[in-house]
Design an enzyme around this catalytic site. Structure first.
Site, PDB file in Angstrom:
ATOM      1  N   ASP A  67       0.838  -1.185   0.000  1.00 36.79           N
ATOM      2  CA  ASP A  67       0.000   0.000   0.000  1.00 36.79           C
ATOM      3  C   ASP A  67       0.881   1.246   0.000  1.00 36.79           C
ATOM      4  O   ASP A  67       1.674   1.452   0.929  1.00 36.79           O
ATOM      5  CB  ASP A  67      -0.884  -0.029   1.253  1.00 36.79           C
ATOM      6  CG  ASP A  67      -1.892   1.076   1.254  1.00 36.79           C
ATOM      7  OD1 ASP A  67      -2.748   1.073   0.353  1.00 36.79           O
ATOM      8  OD2 ASP A  67      -1.819   1.960   2.121  1.00 36.79           O
ATOM      9  N   THR A 100      -2.876   5.491  -4.369  1.00 34.70           N
ATOM     10  CA  THR A 100      -1.792   6.276  -3.774  1.00 34.70           C
ATOM     11  C   THR A 100      -0.473   6.050  -4.514  1.00 34.70           C
ATOM     12  O   THR A 100       0.268   6.997  -4.772  1.00 34.70           O
ATOM     13  CB  THR A 100      -1.603   5.935  -2.278  1.00 34.70           C
ATOM     14  OG1 THR A 100      -1.411   4.537  -2.153  1.00 34.70           O
ATOM     15  CG2 THR A 100      -2.791   6.327  -1.463  1.00 34.70           C
ATOM     16  N   THR A 101      -0.212   4.786  -4.869  1.00 32.51           N
ATOM     17  CA  THR A 101       1.047   4.490  -5.566  1.00 32.51           C
ATOM     18  C   THR A 101       1.067   5.195  -6.917  1.00 32.51           C
ATOM     19  O   THR A 101       2.057   5.844  -7.284  1.00 32.51           O
ATOM     20  CB  THR A 101       1.185   2.959  -5.745  1.00 32.51           C
ATOM     21  OG1 THR A 101       0.892   2.328  -4.506  1.00 32.51           O
ATOM     22  CG2 THR A 101       2.562   2.573  -6.195  1.00 32.51           C
ATOM     23  N   ASP A 396      -9.065  -0.148   1.465  1.00 30.52           N
ATOM     24  CA  ASP A 396      -9.047   0.295   0.064  1.00 30.52           C
ATOM     25  C   ASP A 396     -10.341  -0.131  -0.633  1.00 30.52           C
ATOM     26  O   ASP A 396     -10.966   0.643  -1.349  1.00 30.52           O
ATOM     27  CB  ASP A 396      -7.857  -0.316  -0.703  1.00 30.52           C
ATOM     28  CG  ASP A 396      -6.559   0.428  -0.415  1.00 30.52           C
ATOM     29  OD1 ASP A 396      -6.511   1.132   0.613  1.00 30.52           O
ATOM     30  OD2 ASP A 396      -5.604   0.307  -1.212  1.00 30.52           O
TER      31      ASP A 396
HETATM   32  N1  LIG Z   1      -5.970  -7.592 -13.461  1.00 30.08           N
HETATM   33  C1  LIG Z   1      -5.306  -6.468 -13.710  1.00 30.08           C
HETATM   34  N2  LIG Z   1      -4.664  -6.305 -14.877  1.00 30.08           N
HETATM   35  C2  LIG Z   1      -3.988  -5.179 -15.121  1.00 30.08           C
HETATM   36  N3  LIG Z   1      -3.906  -4.141 -14.301  1.00 30.08           N
HETATM   37  C3  LIG Z   1      -4.550  -4.223 -13.146  1.00 30.08           C
HETATM   38  C4  LIG Z   1      -5.285  -5.386 -12.774  1.00 30.08           C
HETATM   39  N4  LIG Z   1      -5.809  -5.177 -11.559  1.00 30.08           N
HETATM   40  C5  LIG Z   1      -5.408  -3.936 -11.174  1.00 30.08           C
HETATM   41  N5  LIG Z   1      -4.657  -3.354 -12.116  1.00 30.08           N
HETATM   42  C6  LIG Z   1      -4.059  -2.017 -12.111  1.00 30.08           C
HETATM   43  O1  LIG Z   1      -3.160  -1.872 -11.041  1.00 30.08           O
HETATM   44  C7  LIG Z   1      -3.099  -0.496 -10.664  1.00 30.08           C
HETATM   45  C8  LIG Z   1      -3.289  -0.336  -9.191  1.00 30.08           C
HETATM   46  O2  LIG Z   1      -2.212  -0.905  -8.510  1.00 30.08           O
HETATM   47  P1  LIG Z   1      -2.032  -0.708  -6.949  1.00 30.08           P
HETATM   48  O3  LIG Z   1      -3.298  -1.015  -6.262  1.00 30.08           O
HETATM   49  O4  LIG Z   1      -0.812  -1.480  -6.587  1.00 30.08           O
HETATM   50  O5  LIG Z   1      -1.669   0.806  -6.814  1.00 30.08           O
HETATM   51  P2  LIG Z   1      -2.558   2.055  -6.433  1.00 30.08           P
HETATM   52  O6  LIG Z   1      -3.997   1.711  -6.460  1.00 30.08           O
HETATM   53  O7  LIG Z   1      -2.102   3.164  -7.281  1.00 30.08           O
HETATM   54  O8  LIG Z   1      -2.067   2.380  -4.974  1.00 30.08           O
HETATM   55  P3  LIG Z   1      -2.542   1.772  -3.544  1.00 30.08           P
HETATM   56  O9  LIG Z   1      -3.455   0.633  -3.811  1.00 30.08           O
HETATM   57  O10 LIG Z   1      -1.256   1.388  -2.916  1.00 30.08           O
HETATM   58  O11 LIG Z   1      -3.202   2.909  -2.867  1.00 30.08           O
HETATM   59  C9  LIG Z   1      -4.218   0.211 -11.411  1.00 30.08           C
HETATM   60  O12 LIG Z   1      -3.688   0.931 -12.475  1.00 30.08           O
HETATM   61  C10 LIG Z   1      -5.081  -0.938 -11.881  1.00 30.08           C
HETATM   62  O13 LIG Z   1      -5.786  -0.633 -13.059  1.00 30.08           O
HETATM   63 MG   LIG Z   2      -4.832   0.077  -5.365  1.00 30.57          MG
END
Ligand SMILES: Nc1ncnc2c1ncn2[C@@H]1O[C@H](COP(=O)(O)OP(=O)(O)OP(=O)(O)O)[C@@H](O)[C@H]1O
Ligand SMILES: [Mg+2]
Length: 550
Positions: A67, A100-101, A396
């Site tokens: 996260d 957030t990332t 989340d």
């Molecule tokens: N099955 C999938 N195939 C491709 N991309 C995906 C899939 N599931 C999620 N994603 C992508 O992964 C990204 C989110 O990754 P992640 O949750 O690690 O980071 P975040 O949401 O930016 O930050 P955080 O969850 O740490 O607050 C998004 O761009 C989302 O569209």
């Molecule tokens: Mg996320």
């Protein structure tokens, strides 16, 4: 740079001793660099194939997470510009709960691209203006491509929750947990003037290590991580009438020392009797209102516990203040401070109050409350670290479902919306004059960092993926994104990787704001470090060697 410019040979000191100052390009470069290092640090955690981070704090406590906000919070960052990136993650988390990332990665990328422009002698204010225009256009594009959904449609809500958990440690159980998160939000959502409002405080989240993630449960009511205080009390009460107290049921201690001279055993007896009567009358005041459950925010004296048990009242002590507020809301009761003012109307009601054994501990469940809008999620999982990360992931998931319920619009993920925004921005840049066009162009490229990072983390060749994505978006396939599992470009909408548009909007706003703020700085003046006060000498039994300080 010197802090002491010379005026006609006389040095004029304007800063305190030890202060440092850096101006112009040097300052900009240092800030951009620091911010980029932060972005670099979270990059490998993005997406379902992203890695987790193990963070060890100064006490040796370990956190395992992917996260973004948690990683940055735990990193204990010092540099002021780097701290601003931590703020980006915080704002993102507070506003929408996810992304957030991504927000930090894009902010870092925007700064890197800005640095290239500064090298080419484009002034930071021109870049900032260009970025602002680009951000407006990006928001407009998202608004255009967003898909409207029904806020009550649990199928979509579950999909959105599943996407948010796809990138977490709990991904394997995401279907089950997504079901719980979406049911919880639908339970507490309230329609106000045609729109749903969700208060996440209505959802209580408790965790207990043990069993497995699939034993996580949604409870229609409230769970207190407390046991019933006395073994003689009932452990289960149906049709509960709940008294909520925020004062201690003890004989109050005086604030000053008082001396009592007792000269005979009779006096002693009378004194103890008096104390007992006081405690007894407290119990009477509760029992005569027909309460059969007592939840107390403070302590309950042993004698009071005994009397309560005799009256058949189930009592719990030292409940959290926040839990008391939730209990009041859920049971329709009132938290009472003064027993003299306690009235029958202040009692709350619930169908069932019961102590249950969860793992090695006992917890008290309050179910079937008057107000059905209160729910609790009890998280279970193999180890402490798993339940901790599950709690963050469920947070989340709850946030994204709330986002969709409040603003029922979604986009597909996997880098598809970022690619589409980049495509539109590049077209837009062609319509702009000179240097601003360059800034918009760079802004577009910064957005491509999302599919690039997703592919890198999945071990794919980002150059191939990005060129294919560009070509397919040119052809009008707006939802073409990276299928990180199969390692190819695919339609993310068909793959049901869905995300709230609110998260993407917030990413644009917070990343652009942070980048602009850092770019605007051309002068860093730092005060000298304060000296830490001397530590008291250490010895056996604490810092004062077992002796009082004076
Ligand atoms: N099955 C999938 N195939 C491709 N991309 C995906 C899939 N599931 C999620 N994603 C992508 O992964 C990204 C989110 O990754 P992640 O949750 O690690 O980071 P975040 O949401 O930016 O930050 P955080 O969850 O740490 O607050 C998004 O761009 C989302 O569209
Ligand atoms: Mg996320």
């Amino acid at each position: 740079m010197s802090a002491t410019p010379e005026l006609a040979g006389t040095p004029v000191l304007i800063l305190k001793e030890g202060a440092t100052r850096e101006r112009g390009r040097g300052a900009q470069h240092a800030n951009i660099m620091a911010a980029q290092i932060v972005a670099e640090a979270v990059k490998s955690a993005l997406g379902p194939k992203g890695m987790d981070k193990m963070l060890v704090d100064s006490f040796g406590d370990v956190t395992i997470t992917s996260d973004g906000r948690t990683v940055l919070d735990e990193m204990d960052i010092q540099h002021p510009a780097a701290k601003m990136m931590v703020e980006v993650a915080k704002t993102q988390d507070d506003e929408v709960g996810d992304g957030t990332t991504t927000a930090v990665i894009i902010a870092g990328e925007l700064l890197g691209k800005a640095e290239d422009l500064i090298e080419k002698n484009v002034h930071p204010t021109v870049i900032i203006d260009g970025y602002r225009r680009a951000a407006d256009k990006a928001l407009e594009t998202l608004e255009k491509i967003a898909i409207a959904v029904k806020p009550e449609d649990k199928v979509f809500l579950k999909k959105v929750a599943m996407t948010s958990m796809a990138s977490k440690l709990v991904a394997e159980n995401r279907e089950y947990l997504a079901g719980i998160a979406s049911s919880a939000i639908l339970h507490v959502a309230q329609k106000v003037g045609g729109q749903y409002k969700v208060d996440l405080d209505d959802i209580m989240v408790e965790k207990k290590a043990g069993e497995s993630l699939t034993d996580t449960k949604l409870i229609e009511g409230i769970v207190l991580d407390k046991e019933v205080v006395h073994p003689g009390m009932p452990k289960r009460i149906e049709n509960a009438k709940v008294a909520l107290l925020d004062r201690a049921l003890e004989v109050e201690k005086t604030e000053f020392d008082a001396k009592l001279n007792i000269e005979s055993p009779e006096q002693m007896e009378a004194f103890l009797q008096q104390e007992e009567n006081m405690l007894k009358s407290m119990v009477e005041k509760i029992a005569e209102k027909d309460a059969n459950v007592l939840i107390c925010q403070k302590g309950i004296d042993d004698m009071v516990q005994h009397f309560l048990a005799r009256k058949g009242i189930l009592a719990v002590r030292r409940a959290k203040k926040s839990d008391m507020e939730k209990l009041a809301k859920a049971t329709g009761g009132k938290v009472v401070t003064n027993l003299e003012d306690f009235a029958k109307e202040d009692l709350g009601s619930a169908d069932l109050v019961e102590e249950r054994k969860i793992g090695d501990d006992k917890m008290t469940f309050v179910e079937g409350c008057k107000n059905p809008q209160s729910v609790a999620i009890l998280i279970r999982g193999g180890t402490e670290r798993i339940v901790d990360e599950a709690e963050r992931s469920i947070h989340d998931a709850l946030c994204v479902v709330r986002d969709v319920v409040q603003e029922p619009k979604i986009v597909a993920g996997g880098g598809a919306p970022e690619m589409e925004v980049a495509r539109v921005l590049k077209e837009y840049a062609d319509t702009l004059p000179g240097r601003e066009a360059l800034a918009v162009q760079q802004y577009a490229e910064a957005f491509e960092a999302v599919p690039t990072t997703l592919s890198e983390n999945a071990g794919l060749d980002p150059i191939d993926i990005i060129s294919e994505l560009r070509a397919r978006h040119e052809k009008g396939e707006i939802w073409a994104g990276v299928d990180v599992h199969k390692g190819k470009v695919d339609d993310m909408k068909k793959m049901e990787v869905l995300e709230p548009v609110a998260v993407k909007n917030q990413i644009i706003m917070s990343a652009t704001e942070a980048a602009s703020m850092i770019l605007k700085i051309d002068d860093i003046i730092a005060a000298g470090k304060m000296k830490a006060p001397p530590m008291p000498p250490k010895g056996p039994g604490g810092p004062y060697g077992g002796m009082p300080p004076y």
